[in-house]
Scaffold this active site. Structure first.
Site, PDB file in Angstrom:
ATOM      1  CG  ASP A 152      38.873  41.379  74.803  1.00  0.00           C
ATOM      2  OD1 ASP A 152      38.285  41.463  73.543  1.00  0.00           O
ATOM      3  OD2 ASP A 152      39.775  40.493  75.148  1.00  0.00           O
ATOM      4  CG  HIS A 173      31.244  42.078  70.422  1.00  0.00           C
ATOM      5  ND1 HIS A 173      30.620  41.223  69.456  1.00  0.00           N
ATOM      6  CD2 HIS A 173      32.056  41.495  70.965  1.00  0.00           C
ATOM      7  CE1 HIS A 173      31.138  40.273  69.635  1.00  0.00           C
ATOM      8  NE2 HIS A 173      32.082  40.168  70.490  1.00  0.00           N
TER       9      HIS A 173
HETATM   10  C1  SDX Z   1      36.689  40.739  70.653  1.00  0.00           C
HETATM   11  O1  SDX Z   1      33.636  39.111  66.942  1.00  0.00           O
HETATM   12  C2  SDX Z   1      33.910  38.632  67.859  1.00  0.00           C
HETATM   13  O2  SDX Z   1      33.045  37.854  68.549  1.00  0.00           O
HETATM   14  C3  SDX Z   1      35.243  39.024  68.753  1.00  0.00           C
HETATM   15  C4  SDX Z   1      35.271  38.633  70.012  1.00  0.00           C
HETATM   16  C5  SDX Z   1      35.673  37.110  70.101  1.00  0.00           C
HETATM   17  O3  SDX Z   1      35.173  36.337  71.267  1.00  0.00           O
HETATM   18  O4  SDX Z   1      36.070  36.385  69.309  1.00  0.00           O
HETATM   19  O5  SDX Z   1      34.056  38.777  70.750  1.00  0.00           O
HETATM   20  C6  SDX Z   1      36.479  39.231  70.808  1.00  0.00           C
HETATM   21  O6  SDX Z   1      37.520  41.035  69.533  1.00  0.00           O
HETATM   22  C7  SDX Z   1      35.745  41.841  71.251  1.00  0.00           C
HETATM   23  C8  SDX Z   1      35.862  42.992  70.824  1.00  0.00           C
HETATM   24  C9  SDX Z   1      37.413  43.687  71.574  1.00  0.00           C
HETATM   25  N1  SDX Z   1      37.646  45.021  70.816  1.00  0.00           N
HETATM   26  C10 SDX Z   1      37.625  46.081  71.464  1.00  0.00           C
HETATM   27  O7  SDX Z   1      37.306  46.266  72.614  1.00  0.00           O
HETATM   28  C11 SDX Z   1      38.088  47.433  70.796  1.00  0.00           C
HETATM   29  C12 SDX Z   1      37.179  48.290  70.920  1.00  0.00           C
HETATM   30  N2  SDX Z   1      36.018  48.305  70.208  1.00  0.00           N
HETATM   31  C13 SDX Z   1      35.886  48.961  69.003  1.00  0.00           C
HETATM   32  O8  SDX Z   1      37.118  49.040  68.318  1.00  0.00           O
HETATM   33  C14 SDX Z   1      34.406  48.276  68.314  1.00  0.00           C
HETATM   34  O9  SDX Z   1      33.508  48.376  68.860  1.00  0.00           O
HETATM   35  C15 SDX Z   1      34.726  46.904  67.513  1.00  0.00           C
HETATM   36  C16 SDX Z   1      35.778  46.836  66.630  1.00  0.00           C
HETATM   37  C17 SDX Z   1      35.021  45.850  68.667  1.00  0.00           C
HETATM   38  C18 SDX Z   1      33.305  46.761  66.974  1.00  0.00           C
HETATM   39  O10 SDX Z   1      33.260  47.689  66.002  1.00  0.00           O
HETATM   40  P1  SDX Z   1      31.710  47.922  64.934  1.00  0.00           P
HETATM   41  O11 SDX Z   1      30.691  46.924  65.519  1.00  0.00           O
HETATM   42  O12 SDX Z   1      32.401  47.649  63.509  1.00  0.00           O
HETATM   43  O13 SDX Z   1      31.501  49.315  65.182  1.00  0.00           O
HETATM   44  P2  SDX Z   1      32.020  50.374  64.226  1.00  0.00           P
HETATM   45  O14 SDX Z   1      33.405  50.409  64.270  1.00  0.00           O
HETATM   46  O15 SDX Z   1      31.164  50.577  63.277  1.00  0.00           O
HETATM   47  O16 SDX Z   1      31.609  51.378  65.339  1.00  0.00           O
HETATM   48  C19 SDX Z   1      30.318  52.150  65.397  1.00  0.00           C
HETATM   49  C20 SDX Z   1      30.201  53.509  66.061  1.00  0.00           C
HETATM   50  C21 SDX Z   1      31.374  54.267  65.424  1.00  0.00           C
HETATM   51  O17 SDX Z   1      30.961  55.962  65.896  1.00  0.00           O
HETATM   52  P3  SDX Z   1      30.079  56.570  64.658  1.00  0.00           P
HETATM   53  O18 SDX Z   1      31.026  56.283  63.500  1.00  0.00           O
HETATM   54  O19 SDX Z   1      28.750  55.708  64.483  1.00  0.00           O
HETATM   55  O20 SDX Z   1      29.925  58.075  65.165  1.00  0.00           O
HETATM   56  O21 SDX Z   1      30.664  53.349  67.614  1.00  0.00           O
HETATM   57  C22 SDX Z   1      31.860  53.875  67.773  1.00  0.00           C
HETATM   58  C23 SDX Z   1      32.603  54.152  66.292  1.00  0.00           C
HETATM   59  O22 SDX Z   1      33.458  55.353  66.486  1.00  0.00           O
HETATM   60  N3  SDX Z   1      32.591  52.923  68.531  1.00  0.00           N
HETATM   61  C24 SDX Z   1      33.429  53.415  69.536  1.00  0.00           C
HETATM   62  C25 SDX Z   1      33.791  52.099  70.145  1.00  0.00           C
HETATM   63  N4  SDX Z   1      33.627  51.101  69.426  1.00  0.00           N
HETATM   64  C26 SDX Z   1      32.590  51.624  68.308  1.00  0.00           C
HETATM   65  N5  SDX Z   1      33.622  54.810  70.050  1.00  0.00           N
HETATM   66  C27 SDX Z   1      34.566  54.709  71.317  1.00  0.00           C
HETATM   67  N6  SDX Z   1      34.731  53.527  71.826  1.00  0.00           N
HETATM   68  C28 SDX Z   1      34.744  52.192  71.174  1.00  0.00           C
HETATM   69  N7  SDX Z   1      35.290  51.007  71.835  1.00  0.00           N
END
Ligand code: SDX
Length: 430
Positions: A364, A307
Site C-alpha cells: 500500500d 505487515h
Molecule cells: C495489507 O495480510 C495481508 O496479506 C494484507 C495485504 C493483502 O494483500 O491482503 O498484504 C494488504 O493489508 C497490507 C498492510 C496495510 N496496512 C498498513 O500499512 C497499516 C499500517 N501497518 C500496521 O497497522 C501493521 O503493521 C499491520 C496491521 C499491517 C501489521 O501489524 P502486526 O504484524 O500485527 O504487528 P503489530 O500490530 O503486532 O505491531 C508490532 C509492533 C508494535 O510495536 P510494539 O508493541 O512491539 O512496540 O510494530 C509496531 C506496533 O506498534 N508497528 C508499527 C507499525 N506497524 C506495526 N509502528 C509504527 N507504524 C507502523 N505502520
C-alpha cells in the site's frame, strides 16, 4: 524428513497430534482431536500461528519475500501476464490457452453492464458517501437482480456469478465516483480492455473524446495483478467465513469488500496519501512523523509500513515502486509526494524501531502514488484494491466450497467473564 506427529503433554496425558505437511512453507499440527482428547482448545489472537485451511492457490514466504500465484512468481506474472489472464489462473488453477483467454475475456466483456434500475441505487447515497460503502452495498445489491444464480452448488450459477462480479465491479466503482462528482455515468465499452474500460468509465465525459494512455492502462493492469490474491489475509478470510455459512457469492464478496476497507488492511493506501499530504503541509518534516509513529502514547502508525506476514520486504512494493517512476513520467504528475515517500522509506529503513520490528514498506505504500498519478481520488484507491483482489476472493471461495473438510466457520473462545449469577429485579439494583 520431519516428524509425523507432535506430542502434547498435559498433566498426566500425552497426546500424539498428526503433522500436516505443505508442499512449501509452513507445516501444521492437526488439532482436530484436541478438545475431545484433552478438553483443551487453542488460543491465538489474530491467528498468527493458526492455519484456517489448506490451499493450493497462493504461496507466500514472509521471511524471504516470496509471492506465487498457482506456483508462478509474482515478478514473472507482473512482467509477462495481464490481469484477466491472472484472474483465469487464480480461479482455474492453470494459465489459459489463447482460446481459453479469449473466451474468458469475451465473457467478462459482455457482462459489464449493470441493470438500468441500479442507476437509482446510486441516487440513494449522499454525494460524499465513501465509495467502499457504495461498492459493498452495490455488490450484494447485484444479487437482487440475478436471483436465478444464487445456487452455490450449481457450477453454472457460480460460473456466471463469477463473470458478473468480475465484469460489474469496475462499473459499480466508476459509477459511484461519477455520482460523487456530479458527472454523467459513462457506460462500459466492449472495444476496450479491462483496465482501459475502468479508466474510460472513470474519466471520460460526454463533452469530449477520452484517450486512454497506454502506459497508464498498463500500470493499472499491473496494480490489479499485484493485488489479485494474498492467501489468507483479513478480507479473504472474511469471504471464506461468510461463504462457509452457504451465503451466496455476492454476499461473501460484499463482506470481503467491507473487511478490506479497514485502514489496517486495504484502506492503508488511502491513509498513505493522507499522511504524505500531511507531511507536505507540515513542511516536509519526515522525521517528525517517523517519531510520531514510534511514540507508544500516540495511536498514529505509519500507513504503508509493516505487515502481518512480510518481515523483510513485500515483493509487490518493490515492483510498484519501479512502476511509480514510469507512471509519474508518463503522466507528468507532480512527484512531490513520491519524493517525500522515498525519504520516508529511507528514514524508516534506517531507524532502529522499524528495523527491530521488521517494519518495511508494504504493497500500500507506493500503490496510492500510482493511483493518484493516474487521476484516481484517494477515496477510490481501496475500490481499485477490491477490483484487483476479486479474482483471488472468488478462487478462495470456490476452493473453500469444494473442500470436503469445509464446515461452517465457528471458532471457540476462552470465557473470562463473571461466573453464573441470579437475575436481580430492577427495584433491587443499584
Ligand atoms: C495489507 O495480510 C495481508 O496479506 C494484507 C495485504 C493483502 O494483500 O491482503 O498484504 C494488504 O493489508 C497490507 C498492510 C496495510 N496496512 C498498513 O500499512 C497499516 C499500517 N501497518 C500496521 O497497522 C501493521 O503493521 C499491520 C496491521 C499491517 C501489521 O501489524 P502486526 O504484524 O500485527 O504487528 P503489530 O500490530 O503486532 O505491531 C508490532 C509492533 C508494535 O510495536 P510494539 O508493541 O512491539 O512496540 O510494530 C509496531 C506496533 O506498534 N508497528 C508499527 C507499525 N506497524 C506495526 N509502528 C509504527 N507504524 C507502523 N505502520
Amino acid at each position: 524428513m520431519t516428524d509425523r506427529t507432535a506430542t502434547l503433554r498435559y498433566g498426566q496425558r500425552e497426546l500424539a497430534l498428526p503433522i500436516v505437511n505443505g508442499t512449501a512453507g509452513d507445516d501444521a499440527i492437526d488439532i482436530a482431536s484436541l478438545r475431545q482428547e484433552t478438553g483443551l482448545i487453542t488460543l491465538d489472537a489474530g491467528y498468527g500461528n493458526t492455519g484456517a485451511c489448506t490451499s493450493a492457490i497462493t504461496f507466500l514466504d514472509g521471511e524471504a519475500g516470496v509471492l506465487r500465484y498457482r506456483g508462478y512468481p509474482i515478478e514473472q506474472l507482473a512482467e509477462s501476464s495481464s490481469f484477466l489472464e491472472v484472474a483465469y489462473l487464480l480461479i482455474n488453477g492453470e494459465l489459459p490457452t489463447r482460446e481459453q483467454l479469449d473466451d474468458f475475456t469475451a465473457n467478462v466483456t459482455h457482462h459489464t453492464l449493470i441493470h438500468e434500475e441500479m442507476r437509482r441505487f446510486f441516487d440513494s447515497f449522499p454525494y460524499d458517501a465513501h465509495p467502499m460503502a457504495v461498492l459493498a452495498a452495490g455488490t450484494v445489491g447485484l444479487s437482487t437482480f440475478y436471483q436465478d444464480s444464487h445456487d452455490i452448488f450449481s457450477p453454472a450459477a457460480v460460473e456466471i456469478t463469477s463473470m458478473r462480479l468480475l465484469a460489474k465491479l469496475p462499473t459499480l466503482a466508476a459509477w459511484a465516483y461519477k455520482k460523487a462528482i456530479g458527472q454523467p455515468y459513462v457506460y462500459p465499452r466492449n472495444d476496450l480492455g479491462y483496465a482501459p474500460n475502468l479508466l474510460h468509465m472513470m474519466f471520460a465525459v460526454p463533452a469530449e473524446e477520452y484517450q486512454v494512455h497506454p502506459d497508464v492502462a498498463q500500470a493499472l493492469d499491473l496494480l490489479l495483478i499485484l493485488h489479485a490474491d494474498h492467501e489468507q489475509n483479513c478480507s479473504t478470510s472474511t469471504v471464506r467465513m461468510v461463504g462457509s455459512s452457504h451465503a451466496n457469492l455476492y454476499a461473501s464478496i460484499s463482506a470481503g469488500i467491507s473487511a478490506l476497507w479497514g485502514p489496517l488492511h486495504g484502506g492503508a493506501n488511502e491513509a498513505v496519501i493522507s499522511t504524505l499530504e500531511r507531511i507536505v503541509a507540515d513542511g516536509g518534516n519526515v522525521r517528525k512523523y517517523v517519531d510520531k509513529a514510534k511514540d507508544p502514547n500516540d495511536p498514529f502508525r505509519l500507513p504503508g509500513f509493516g505487515h502481518r506476514v512480510y518481515k523483510n520486504f513485500d515483493p509487490r512494493a518493490r515492483i510498484i515502486k519501479a512502476a511509480a517512476d514510469r507512471v509519474l513520467a508518463a503522466t507528468g504528475a507532480d512527484d512531490q509526494l513520491f519524493e517525500i515517500a522515498q525519504r520516508l522509506e529511507e528514514v524508516a529503513a534506517n531507524d532502529e524501531y522499524f528495523v527491530k520490528r521488521k517494519l518495511y514498506a508494504n504493497v500500500d505504500f507506493y500503490s496510492g502514488l500510482i493511483y493518484r498519478a493516474i487521476g484516481f481520488p484517494k477515496h477510490m484507491f481501496t475500490n481499485c484494491f477490491a477490483i484487483g483482489r476479486l479474482p483471488g476472493w472468488i478462487a478462495q471461495w470456490k476452493e473453500m466450497m469444494d473442500a470436503p473438510e469445509t464446515k461452517i466457520g465457528r471458532p471457540r473462545q476462552v470465557y473470562v467473564g463473571v461466573p453464573e449469577r441470579a437475575y436481580v429485579p430492577i427495584d433491587e439494583r443499584g
